[in-house]
Write a protein that holds these residues in place. Structure first.
Motif, short mmCIF file in Angstrom:
data_model
loop_
_atom_site.label_atom_id
_atom_site.label_comp_id
_atom_site.label_asym_id
_atom_site.label_seq_id
_atom_site.Cartn_x
_atom_site.Cartn_y
_atom_site.Cartn_z
N PRO A 327 39.25 44.25 43.65
CA PRO A 327 39.83 43.99 45.27
C PRO A 327 38.85 43.29 45.87
O PRO A 327 40.04 42.98 46.48
CB PRO A 327 38.82 45.41 45.79
CG PRO A 327 38.55 46.59 44.38
CD PRO A 327 38.64 45.36 43.12
N GLU A 328 38.09 42.34 45.56
CA GLU A 328 37.16 41.80 46.48
C GLU A 328 38.29 40.44 46.32
O GLU A 328 38.18 39.52 47.24
CB GLU A 328 35.55 41.15 45.34
CG GLU A 328 34.93 41.94 46.04
CD GLU A 328 33.60 41.82 45.66
OE1 GLU A 328 33.38 40.74 44.83
OE2 GLU A 328 31.93 42.18 45.97
N GLN A 329 38.89 40.11 45.20
CA GLN A 329 39.66 38.81 45.02
C GLN A 329 40.79 38.87 46.02
O GLN A 329 41.10 37.87 46.15
CB GLN A 329 40.48 38.81 43.60
CG GLN A 329 40.30 37.85 43.41
CD GLN A 329 40.50 37.39 41.44
OE1 GLN A 329 42.09 37.54 41.33
NE2 GLN A 329 39.79 36.69 40.92
N ALA A 330 41.01 40.22 45.73
CA ALA A 330 42.34 40.48 46.34
C ALA A 330 42.17 40.37 48.22
O ALA A 330 43.14 39.88 48.94
CB ALA A 330 42.88 41.80 46.80
N ASN A 331 41.02 40.51 48.23
CA ASN A 331 40.62 40.32 50.00
C ASN A 331 40.12 38.70 50.34
O ASN A 331 40.77 38.15 51.07
CB ASN A 331 38.92 41.00 49.91
CG ASN A 331 38.95 42.56 50.22
OD1 ASN A 331 40.27 43.66 50.27
ND2 ASN A 331 37.56 43.45 49.97
N VAL A 332 40.07 38.14 49.03
CA VAL A 332 39.91 36.39 49.67
C VAL A 332 41.11 36.22 49.81
O VAL A 332 41.26 35.33 50.74
CB VAL A 332 38.56 35.74 48.41
CG1 VAL A 332 38.99 34.45 48.35
CG2 VAL A 332 37.79 36.37 47.97
N LEU A 333 41.79 36.59 48.85
CA LEU A 333 43.34 36.17 48.73
C LEU A 333 44.28 36.29 49.41
O LEU A 333 44.87 35.77 50.13
CB LEU A 333 43.75 36.48 47.25
CG LEU A 333 43.01 35.45 45.44
CD1 LEU A 333 43.91 35.41 44.60
CD2 LEU A 333 43.21 34.17 46.08
N HIS A 334 44.09 37.15 50.04
CA HIS A 334 44.82 37.71 50.87
C HIS A 334 44.86 37.54 52.81
O HIS A 334 45.39 37.00 53.61
CB HIS A 334 44.55 39.03 51.33
CG HIS A 334 46.28 39.95 50.45
ND1 HIS A 334 47.60 40.15 50.27
CD2 HIS A 334 45.22 40.79 48.96
CE1 HIS A 334 47.58 40.97 49.97
NE2 HIS A 334 46.22 41.49 48.92
N THR A 335 43.33 37.15 52.99
CA THR A 335 43.38 35.75 54.34
C THR A 335 43.30 35.15 54.03
O THR A 335 43.63 34.81 55.20
CB THR A 335 41.04 36.42 54.20
OG1 THR A 335 41.04 37.36 54.55
CG2 THR A 335 40.73 35.71 55.48
#
Length: 593
Positions: A327-335
């Motif tokens: 989830p953390e990685q997803a937040n960074v990449l989506h941002t």
């Protein structure tokens, strides 16, 4: 996988700097005049003074550009001038050192951009193979090879942006708040140690000062950090940490703003703020369209493909569905993905578009594309020893070799064969000047060279070097005196337009008109080969009537300038014609011989 060690990181940085230095001096072509007129000409003026012959364009006279960018290169000029003055080198070598100094500095800036791209990817992805592919995409990008070592403000903006993204505290501001005891988060770490945030905000503020449109990237990231729209999990931000974020943004922004104001005060001689001037000037004058209009889909159909070249499929997939595991990685990449989309969409609303305006997005695109590229071109074989996993194997080799070949061929053509003449012609003129004037004569007001080319077709004092090498080029100042949407604005023709509208009449009535303080006859005339019939017509008929007898144009230099050019006026070879004019230096040598 832990982030790369400091020793390994520095070794990579040294290697990348060497690559970019080679890159800088292998690219021998002309791309776009802003590389020189929005950085090196004001830098020359800063380093060598108002009488050094620098060409300051209208933006500098109206304080529309930040002086920080040219101030950086003025230091390179000062150091190069001092070093060459104490070394036992010839004038030609000294000139080469001064010409090459900004390129060498820009090569280091470009290398830092590559290195920070790799560092950011190493922080985001646990797999070192993926982060290596992010660096691989940077180093083998044809656009990066062609533009990163050029002294555009966009090139520095790109490095500042990716460095700021690396130092940005992603986990603290965009992570997932954990309530379990097994995986506690370092809550409030930016309150205990805000230096990473401070560096990020300071670099981001500097990028915004250089290019105000960079604010689009940071407004997107900041908005998501505060609103959490579309992100996974509850926010790890507490009310105190939000206050710390706001406080640091104000402090870092104020520091960079103070530096910018002080730099501009020293350069312009009075207090001014170029980003505000740029915004109000463009709103009131509507001058952007004077430099061309592009369709709304320009960045989608041309900009992103030119930036990404063969990695475009992976870039598009990374934008649409980032390859996140946690989830953390997803937040960074989506941002990051949303920052690209918002910036591209906003800049698509502006009439005048250029690929380099979205250049700061390239490292982000490579970070997003890295896991998809790595999975397509490599496979990890199973290994029974977890402490020493097997190295990845290359697969889909035909596609890999094809992609590499396309980028290498494209970069090679653009570096050596597409518009090399505008740089090499100035080397020729500079060498001719030093041969004719071994001791420069400050009292020599004769015109050495006349450029009958579209305006800003070549660099200027950054490559002419010598302040007493007098030259004149056709100008293209925008119609600042006119109002938008008026017949006067619509019918405006600049000096270069008037020359190409009616070349012979322009030469007779404007350029060489003795009744209108026209130009003296130059020693050399520089132009593309298409102007030769007009010159022969003028000097053979009208020029003789104006007292220009005995002018016999003789081609003394000619150079290939690429297979094609989007501007018909720049088609064909570039030529230097000698007029047969004898200047004061000839007279002095003749009298003393």
């Amino acid at each position: 996988m832990s982030p790369p060690s400091s020793q390994k990181s520095l070794a990579f940085l040294r290697s990348i700097i060497v690559i970019r230095l080679i890159n800088a001096f292998w690219v021998t072509t002309f791309f776009q005049p802003d590389e020189f007129f929005q950085s090196l000409e004001p830098a020359w003026d800063l380093a060598f003074g108002a009488n050094s012959g620098a060409w300051l364009t209208w933006e500098w006279h109206h304080q529309l550009r930040s002086s920080i960018h040219p101030a950086i290169f003025s230091v390179a000029y000062i150091v190069a001038d001092y070093a060459s003055s104490i070394l036992p080198v010839s004038t030609a070598v000294r000139d080469s050192i001064i010409v090459g100094a900004p390129r060498a500095l820009q090569a280091v800036i470009a290398a830092l951009g590559d290195w920070y791209t790799w560092q950011l990817a190493s922080d985001i992805y646990p797999d070192s193979n993926v982060s290596s592919f992010a660096l691989f995409l940077q180093l083998f990008s044809a656009w990066q090879w062609y533009c990163s070592i050029r002294t555009f403000s966009n090139s520095l903006e790109t490095t500042l942006t990716i460095a700021a993204l690396y130092y940005f505290p992603w986990r603290e501001l965009l992570g997932v708040a954990s309530t379990t005891k097994d995986n506690p988060k370092p809550a409030g770490s930016i309150m205990r140690d805000p230096w990473s945030l401070r560096v990020s905000l300071a670099l981001a503020a500097l990028a915004v000062i250089l290019r105000p449109t960079n604010l689009l990237i940071w407004a997107t990231i900041g908005g998501l950090a505060l609103t959490r729209i579309g992100l996974h999990g509850p926010s790890p931000l507490t009310q105190p940490s939000v206050w710390v974020l706001f406080r640091e943004a104000v402090l870092c922004g104020s520091l960079v703003l103070a530096i910018s104001l002080a730099s501009d005060r020293l350069y312009f001689g009075f207090w001014t703020f170029p980003p505000y001037n740029w915004l109000t000037f463009n709103i009131s004058k509507s001058l952007a369209v004077f430099y061309g209009r592009n369709p709304w889909h320009y960045y989608l159909l041309q900009g992103l493909p030119l930036l990404s070249t063969t990695s475009l499929p992976f870039v598009l997939m990374g934008l649409w569905r980032p390859a996140a595991v946690t989830p953390e990685q997803a937040n960074v990449l989506h941002t990051l993905s949303l920052a690209v989309c918002v910036t591209t969409a906003a800049l698509s609303l502006i009439s005048h578009k250029e690929v380099r305006f979205i250049y700061p997005l390239l490292p982000i695109l490579n970070v997003l594309a890295a896991p998809l590229t790595a999975s397509f071109f490599t496979s990890i074989p199973p290994s029974s020893d977890a402490s020493s996993p097997s190295p990845p194997r290359i697969r889909n080799k035909p596609y890999l070799y094809l992609a590499l070949s396309v980028n290498v061929l494209l970069a090679g053509y653009l570096s050596f064969f597409h518009q090399p003449a505008p740089l090499s012609v100035l080397s020729y003129l500079r060498n001719q000047y030093t041969a004719l004037n071994p001791i420069p004569n400050s009292n020599n007001d004769d015109l050495f060279a006349l450029f009958l080319t579209p305006c800003h077709s070549t660099p200027w004092r950054s490559h002419l070097i010598h302040p007493h090498l007098n030259a004149y080029a056709l100008t293209c100042e925008p119609p600042l005196h006119t109002k938008p949407n008026t017949p006067e604005r619509d019918n405006y023709r600049d000096e270069a337009d008037r020359f190409y509208d009616d070349p012979v009449s322009f030469l007779a009535d404007e350029l060489f008109n003795p009744n209108a303080t026209g130009l003296p006859l130059p020693r050399y005339i520089v132009g593309f080969e298409g102007v030769q019939p007009w010159l022969e017509d003028f000097f053979g008929r009208t020029g003789r009537e104006r007292g220009m007898d005995g002018v016999a144009l003789t081609p003394v230099w000619m150079a290939f300038n690429g297979l094609f050019n989007e501007d018909w006026r720049r088609a064909g070879k570039m030529v230097v014609w000698e007029t047969g004019h004898r200047d004061q230096a000839d007279d002095v040598r003749a009298a003393t011989s």
